[in-house]
Design a protein around this motif. Structure first.
Motif, mmCIF file in Angstrom:
data_model
loop_
_atom_site.group_PDB
_atom_site.id
_atom_site.type_symbol
_atom_site.label_atom_id
_atom_site.label_comp_id
_atom_site.label_asym_id
_atom_site.label_seq_id
_atom_site.Cartn_x
_atom_site.Cartn_y
_atom_site.Cartn_z
ATOM 1 N N HIS A 135 0.829 -1.212 0.000
ATOM 2 C CA HIS A 135 0.000 0.000 0.000
ATOM 3 C C HIS A 135 0.863 1.262 0.000
ATOM 4 O O HIS A 135 0.561 2.229 -0.702
ATOM 5 C CB HIS A 135 -0.925 0.003 1.215
ATOM 6 C CG HIS A 135 -1.935 -1.115 1.186
ATOM 7 N ND1 HIS A 135 -2.621 -1.449 0.035
ATOM 8 C CD2 HIS A 135 -2.368 -1.961 2.133
ATOM 9 C CE1 HIS A 135 -3.426 -2.461 0.290
ATOM 10 N NE2 HIS A 135 -3.300 -2.802 1.555
ATOM 11 N N ARG A 138 2.306 1.810 -3.367
ATOM 12 C CA ARG A 138 1.252 2.240 -4.283
ATOM 13 C C ARG A 138 0.912 3.708 -4.084
ATOM 14 O O ARG A 138 0.793 4.474 -5.037
ATOM 15 C CB ARG A 138 0.012 1.372 -4.058
ATOM 16 C CG ARG A 138 -1.105 1.716 -4.970
ATOM 17 C CD ARG A 138 -2.197 0.702 -4.863
ATOM 18 N NE ARG A 138 -1.790 -0.555 -5.465
ATOM 19 C CZ ARG A 138 -2.665 -1.482 -5.863
ATOM 20 N NH1 ARG A 138 -3.943 -1.279 -5.700
ATOM 21 N NH2 ARG A 138 -2.249 -2.589 -6.410
ATOM 22 N N ILE A 139 0.821 4.133 -2.814
ATOM 23 C CA ILE A 139 0.541 5.544 -2.554
ATOM 24 C C ILE A 139 1.666 6.404 -3.125
ATOM 25 O O ILE A 139 1.424 7.437 -3.738
ATOM 26 C CB ILE A 139 0.378 5.786 -1.036
ATOM 27 C CG1 ILE A 139 -0.940 5.177 -0.569
ATOM 28 C CG2 ILE A 139 0.413 7.275 -0.721
ATOM 29 C CD1 ILE A 139 -1.152 5.266 0.918
ATOM 30 N N TYR A 141 3.803 5.790 -5.686
ATOM 31 C CA TYR A 141 3.894 5.983 -7.137
ATOM 32 C C TYR A 141 2.640 6.636 -7.704
ATOM 33 O O TYR A 141 2.703 7.367 -8.684
ATOM 34 C CB TYR A 141 4.286 4.695 -7.877
ATOM 35 C CG TYR A 141 3.252 3.612 -8.070
ATOM 36 C CD1 TYR A 141 2.162 3.775 -8.897
ATOM 37 C CD2 TYR A 141 3.414 2.368 -7.452
ATOM 38 C CE1 TYR A 141 1.249 2.761 -9.096
ATOM 39 C CE2 TYR A 141 2.514 1.349 -7.647
ATOM 40 C CZ TYR A 141 1.424 1.556 -8.467
ATOM 41 O OH TYR A 141 0.527 0.552 -8.662
ATOM 42 N N LEU A 142 1.488 6.417 -7.046
ATOM 43 C CA LEU A 142 0.303 7.123 -7.525
ATOM 44 C C LEU A 142 0.388 8.610 -7.201
ATOM 45 O O LEU A 142 -0.149 9.444 -7.929
ATOM 46 C CB LEU A 142 -0.963 6.512 -6.920
ATOM 47 C CG LEU A 142 -1.369 5.174 -7.539
ATOM 48 C CD1 LEU A 142 -2.624 4.640 -6.878
ATOM 49 C CD2 LEU A 142 -1.600 5.314 -9.038
ATOM 50 N N SER A 143 1.095 8.965 -6.112
ATOM 51 C CA SER A 143 1.296 10.385 -5.815
ATOM 52 C C SER A 143 2.108 11.026 -6.934
ATOM 53 O O SER A 143 1.794 12.138 -7.365
ATOM 54 C CB SER A 143 2.041 10.562 -4.491
ATOM 55 O OG SER A 143 1.320 9.969 -3.462
ATOM 56 N N TRP A 145 2.245 9.984 -9.975
ATOM 57 C CA TRP A 145 1.342 9.976 -11.120
ATOM 58 C C TRP A 145 0.388 11.161 -11.060
ATOM 59 O O TRP A 145 0.073 11.789 -12.067
ATOM 60 C CB TRP A 145 0.577 8.655 -11.076
ATOM 61 C CG TRP A 145 -0.322 8.366 -12.208
ATOM 62 C CD1 TRP A 145 -1.663 8.622 -12.259
ATOM 63 C CD2 TRP A 145 0.020 7.756 -13.442
ATOM 64 N NE1 TRP A 145 -2.170 8.194 -13.451
ATOM 65 C CE2 TRP A 145 -1.161 7.663 -14.197
ATOM 66 C CE3 TRP A 145 1.213 7.274 -13.986
ATOM 67 C CZ2 TRP A 145 -1.191 7.109 -15.467
ATOM 68 C CZ3 TRP A 145 1.181 6.731 -15.249
ATOM 69 C CH2 TRP A 145 -0.005 6.650 -15.974
ATOM 70 N N ALA A 146 -0.089 11.490 -9.849
ATOM 71 C CA ALA A 146 -1.125 12.516 -9.687
ATOM 72 C C ALA A 146 -0.540 13.914 -9.593
ATOM 73 O O ALA A 146 -1.280 14.888 -9.516
ATOM 74 C CB ALA A 146 -1.966 12.216 -8.449
#
Lengths: 339, 352, 384
Positions: A135, A138-139, A141-143, A145-146
């Motif tokens: 988790h 994921r947070i 790499y999505l950060s 990404w965002a």
């Protein structure tokens, strides 16, 4: 078709030939949007010009001629190396040629960061699949990404840089450096001159812009590594590596990751597009003298020849990056034949 | 590989079973109760579908958070258009003398150099960014998806379909070799610096991804036994494409779309940031333009930049969390991998 | 006999998947003595692969959960062994052969790299012994006489990416000549002709039988005290199966290592094993010397298995089968797990789980090592 060096040479030659239709497509598309989609491009180029000036402008740029003539001249000029001038009269191609190595250096630096950080993170996420470590990764790499690149760059340059005491602009603390800029890559030039303090200075200057680029583009590589690791880990060869008595670290990073990387290389092309796009904003914010900042000023400064030139160079860059990714794929996977 | 792991297609919908019984009234009571059973089965299936969707989300807490955020964001965007008074504290761009206020109860995200309430402007910008995100991703999904479906399904070399397929893919490849953001910036700058121009610019660079994705999925689906069975049974090609292929291709496309909405928002706000399509302050505030305008104040009044920045971040993160989680769960490859990481046999048993 | 190589005592393992809990292994005990071959037979899903992977602690936790019991390898309790020391037990202590030859070799590395890795690990441990359980006696003598001198020529490799690497591998050979020669020896041990060529190939260039031979060579090259073979022939074609089985039988004679042989094929066990355990739904239901179990089965499941063995066609060509299906491990029947399918079942079987494995000394002269978990062991009749 096989795996011999001649097969590889044929493969590379074929991929380079594919550059020709792509470049033709690039020329058509840029031509379409600069000459066809708008009735008189001069009106866009010079928003405040009067009607008479616009007509004069159209004649200057040959816009009154039939489209096929314009297209022929446009293509011929590009092939000829005459990529036009900026509104201030500076030729485009020499500027791009000088700026390109700096961008290459920045992109390679962030690629190194992505490989060194993003790929191990993917391994960790797969190792702890469904648990806290997964988790957190994921947070992370999505950060990235965002985060829009410009936001990351601005925050890094104005808040993070001063806080960490890292330089936030340019290639060196003072310019010009006391040596010849042979390659126009800051670190390489300093090393070639044997000037270690300046090389260190150049590396320190690379840290922030390369980190921003890497952070924002890391997601794809991490995600792909994670999911292909999840595919590889249940396979028996991972257990048979364990049963040789290898440590878990070697099992994961030598045996499992080696196979997972095969899939990761396939997304390298996408990553290259993201990195090159990112340089437009990152170089502008960090005053990096590459084609990214040149593109920024060309786009905002109504420099059309410059914009087209940069778009073409970037397109070539993406095609070559994809080709390298394909070659890497073939090298990593012994089952692949060059075709 | 990917195709073989794909679950079998869902059973034919129950309304088909109904259609096979043209005169429901004429049926004997026993048959009628069978029909009632079918209705109950439909209800049960819907209920099970909803339950399993929620359970899937619940199984991955992060995607559940994403789902909740997306719902909140969508509601706020809707309210900002329909009933601005409910979500905005002040009308957008309303000036005041409260310059550079730090965040407080009266101004949750502070004020700017002209005394405008940043929170209200950030929320007022939500609808336009969200609408562009949805429309660009949606149009790309439909157009690119359709092209990819055609290119993947009729691709036998030497036929008209094969030629069309090659043309589509070559075109898509050429577009894919542009870094999309740079091309979009260039197009936006050359065809006129308007909102419409920016949308067209992104669209031009966006559809090829869906072509490639849809084609890849079609290729993995179209040789599945159930497609061949349908063909052997004499079902028309168009019908096979729509009923059997499309249905199985749709899932990954929609999951990709979910993540893509966020990506479009990032790109479009970058165009607004660089090309100054809607120079701030404009009638419709926009996040990228706000960040561009507030940038000089970042070191002194950081909230001015961080507020719209956080708005983009949270919005994109919400869609990414949802899409990323869904993709992980629905992707048969990673689902299989997860199953086997446990114990293949036992997990399969559990699913029965 | 000496100290046993492996003792599994009352081992119970559950899988926890979501809210579900499956009893994959329930109270399983067995022992492997030095130089002995113990076979474990059971249908798919009876827990025999779980057992095979539990011993060297390969089961991922979660979802697996050990709920009780002990695994003693050369006197050391593996279940309480620190995870970071496990690699020192594997390879040189316990070796393993997997079912899928397609997947059990790393597709990215040459055969030589993979075999050499195992050899080097053993060398390293021979050179600096760690305080970990290893065989105290040299478990086997693998070489029958001096190996022939390897004669490989650079000309054997054409100008390919692979060929270049193979040649550089050969150049480096002088530095690691001993490893190369030993890898050749192990490939010859598993009856591979032309081992020089095979060492330079990738797994995808080899047939399934060849890969399984290499897998066996790799497992043996660690010279383990215990070899676990988890259905080593099930995934192979029938003819290849026979070859690999013959090879294994010969190797058992030659290497004299202890083997835990897991299979669903009774015929295979009959030819290989000294002792035989029969598993059903996570339980070990019968255990004893192979001859005894075959000729005097003392559990109705074993008897049924023997009857339904494909080698026993009836006169009309029909095949006996066991009625019913393997039970779902999350909803095991009450009492004896086998009672719904058992021809001998009586009312008490549905409530009484039956004795743990107890000696069944009904036949005069039967060894006390023949154990059964059936309440009515003496009623079981051997199939004709």
């Amino acid at each position: 078709m096989g795996r011999s060096l001649t097969d590889l040479a044929v493969f590379v030659a074929k991929r380079l030939l594919f550059l020709i239709p792509v470049l033709f497509g690039v020329i058509v598309i840029t031509f379409f949007f600069t000459h066809v989609a708008v009735s008189n491009p001069c009106a866009v180029w010079f928003p405040r010009a009067k009607a008479a000036q616009l007509a004069q402008c159209a004649i200057t740029f040959g816009l009154h001629q039939p489209l096929y003539v314009q297209f022929f001249k446009y293509t011929a000029n590009l092939i000829d190396g005459n990529w036009g001038n900026s509104p201030a009269g500076v030729p485009v191609l020499p500027v791009i040629a000088v700026a390109l190595p700096a961008t290459l250096e920045l992109v390679l630096a962030s690629l190194v960061l992505m490989v060194l950080i993003g790929i191990p993170l993917g391994v960790v996420a797969a190792q702890y699949s469904g648990r806290l470590g997964d988790h957190l990764v994921r947070i992370f790499y999505l950060s990235g990404w965002a985060t829009p690149t410009y936001l990351g760059a601005v925050v890094a340059a104005i808040l993070v840089g001063p806080f960490l005491g890292l330089p936030t602009g340019g290639e060196y603390t003072s310019t010009p450096p006391p040596f010849a800029q042979v390659t126009h890559m800051s670190v390489v030039d300093a090393l070639l001159a044997g000037n270690l303090p300046w090389a260190g200075d150049a590396i320190v200057h690379l840290i922030l812009p390369a980190s921003v680029l890497a952070f924002v583009n890391m997601g794809i590589a991490t995600r792909m590594t994670r999911s292909s690791m999840l595919e590889v880990l249940p396979l028996d060869f991972v257990n048979s590596a364990r049963m040789k008595g290898l440590s878990e670290f070697i099992v994961l990073y030598k045996h499992a990751l080696r196979n997972a990387l095969i899939s990761t290389t396939t997304v390298l092309g996408v990553t290259a597009g993201g990195l090159l796009s990112g340089t437009v904003v990152v170089e502008e914010v960090f005053a990096w003298p590459g084609i990214g900042s040149y593109a920024f000023s060309a786009i905002t400064g109504y420099n059309f020849s410059g914009t087209i030139g940069v778009v073409i160079v970037f397109a070539i860059g993406v095609v070559i990056a994809n080709m390298i990714a394909d070659i890497l794929y073939g090298v990593l996977d012994p089952r692949v034949e060059w075709r | 590989m990917a195709g073989s792991g794909r679950p079998p297609p869902p059973a034919a919908p129950v309304d088909d079973a109904d259609a096979r019984e043209p005169y429901p009234g004429a049926l004997p009571p026993a048959r009628r109760s069978a029909r009632a059973d079918a209705v109950a089965a439909t209800a049960d299936k819907v209920r099970r579908g909803v339950v399993s969707f929620l359970r899937i989300l619940w199984a991955n807490p992060l995607s559940f958070v994403g789902f909740a955020l997306v719902v909140v964001i969508a509601v706020m965007a809707l309210l900002a258009v329909v009933a601005p008074g409910l979500v905005l504290l002040y009308p957008p761009n309303q000036l005041s003398t409260a310059y550079h206020q730090a965040p407080s109860w009266a101004h949750p995200l502070g004020t700017d150099e002209l005394g405008r309430d940043i929170y209200s402007n950030v929320v007022a910008a939500l609808p336009i960014d969200l609408a562009i995100g949805f429309s660009v991703a949606g149009i790309s999904l439909v157009a690119g998806g359709a092209l990819g479906l055609v290119a993947g399904y009729w691709d036998r070399p030497g036929t008209l379909g094969g030629a069309v397929s090659v043309t589509i893919m070559r075109l898509a490849d050429i577009f894919l070799s542009f870094p999309s953001l740079v091309l979009a910036l260039a197009i936006a700058a050359s065809i006129g610096r308007t909102v419409d121009g920016a949308i067209v610019a992104v669209l031009v660079t966006w559809w090829p991804y869906y072509v490639r994705l849809a084609r890849g999925e079609v290729l993995s689906v179209k040789h599945q036994p159930y497609v061949m069975a349908a063909r052997a049974a004499g079902v028309r090609e168009g019908r096979i494409l729509l009923r059997h292929v499309l249905r199985n291709v749709l899932e990954p496309l929609v999951v990709y779309f979910t993540m893509d909405v966020g990506t479009v928002i990032v790109v479009i706000s970058t165009i607004f940031y660089v090309v100054q399509v809607l120079p701030y302050p404009s009638a419709t505030p926009e996040w990228g333009s706000m960040i561009q305008a507030y940038q000089p104040f970042l070191s002194t009044y950081p909230w001015m930049v961080l507020a719209p920045g956080l708005a983009i971040f949270v919005t994109v993160l919400a869609f990414s969390l949802l899409g990323d989680g869904l993709r992980d769960i629905l992707d048969p490859r990673s689902r299989r991998a997860q199953a086997e990481a446990g114990s293949a046999m036992l997990v399969r048993r559990a699913e029965e | 006999m000496g100290e046993p190589v492996l003792e599994v005592e009352h081992l119970s393992i559950d899988y926890v998947v979501g809210a579900g809990r499956f009893h994959a292994l329930t109270d399983v005990s067995l022992r492997v003595d030095p130089g002995r071959v113990v076979g474990i037979v059971g249908e798919t899903g009876c827990g025999k692969s779980t057992l095979a992977r539990a011993i060297p602690r390969l089961l991922p936790q979660p979802p697996a959960e050990v709920t009780g019991g002990r695994i003693r390898f050369l006197g050391t309790d593996l279940l309480s062994y620190p995870a970071w020391k496990l690699p020192f037990v594997r390879g040189t202590g316990i070796g393993m052969i997997f079912q899928e030859p397609l997947n059990s070799l790393n597709p990215a590395y040459r055969v030589y790299d993979q075999v050499a890795e195992a050899i080097r690990i053993r060398r390293g441990r021979d050179a600096s012994p760690k305080d970990v359980p290893r065989s105290r006696v040299e478990p086997f003598d693998y070489s029958r006489g001096p190996p022939p001198v390897s004669t490989s020529s650079a000309l054997a490799h054409p100008l390919t990416v692979g060929g270049l690497a193979a040649r550089s591998a050969e150049r480096a050979k002088s530095a690691r000549g001993a490893t190369w020669d030993e890898a050749l020896d192990f490939l010859r041990l598993v009856r591979i002709n032309d081992p020089e060529t095979i060492l330079g190939l990738y797994p995808h260039e080899l047939s399934g039988g060849m890969r399984q031979r290499i897998m066996i060579a790799m497992a043996l090259s660690g010279r383990p005290a215990l070899l676990i073979a988890d259905e080593p022939t099930s995934a192979l074609d029938v003819t290849i199966q026979a070859q690999v089985l013959t090879l294994m039988k010969e190797l058992i004679e030659e290497v004299r290592t202890s083997i835990l042989f897991i299979t669903h094929d009774l015929g295979v066990v009959a030819e290989m094993a000294d002792e035989l355990g029969v598993m059903y739904a996570g339980h070990l239901v019968e255990y004893g010397p192979v001859e005894e179990v075959f000729h005097h089965p003392r559990h109705p499941y074993t008897a049924a298995l023997l009857k339904s063995s494909p080698r026993r066609y009836k006169a009309d060509g029909a095949l006996d089968s066991i009625p019913g299906a393997v039970p779902n491990l999350s909803r095991l029947p009450t009492g004896c797990s086998f009672h719904p399918r058992c021809v001998l079942a009586r009312p008490e079987c549905a409530s009484d789980p039956g004795p743990p494995l107890v000696p069944v000394g009904t036949t005069p002269g039967a060894p006390a090592t023949h154990l059964s978990a059936c309440l009515f062991a003496s009623d079981v009749e051997a199939p004709p």
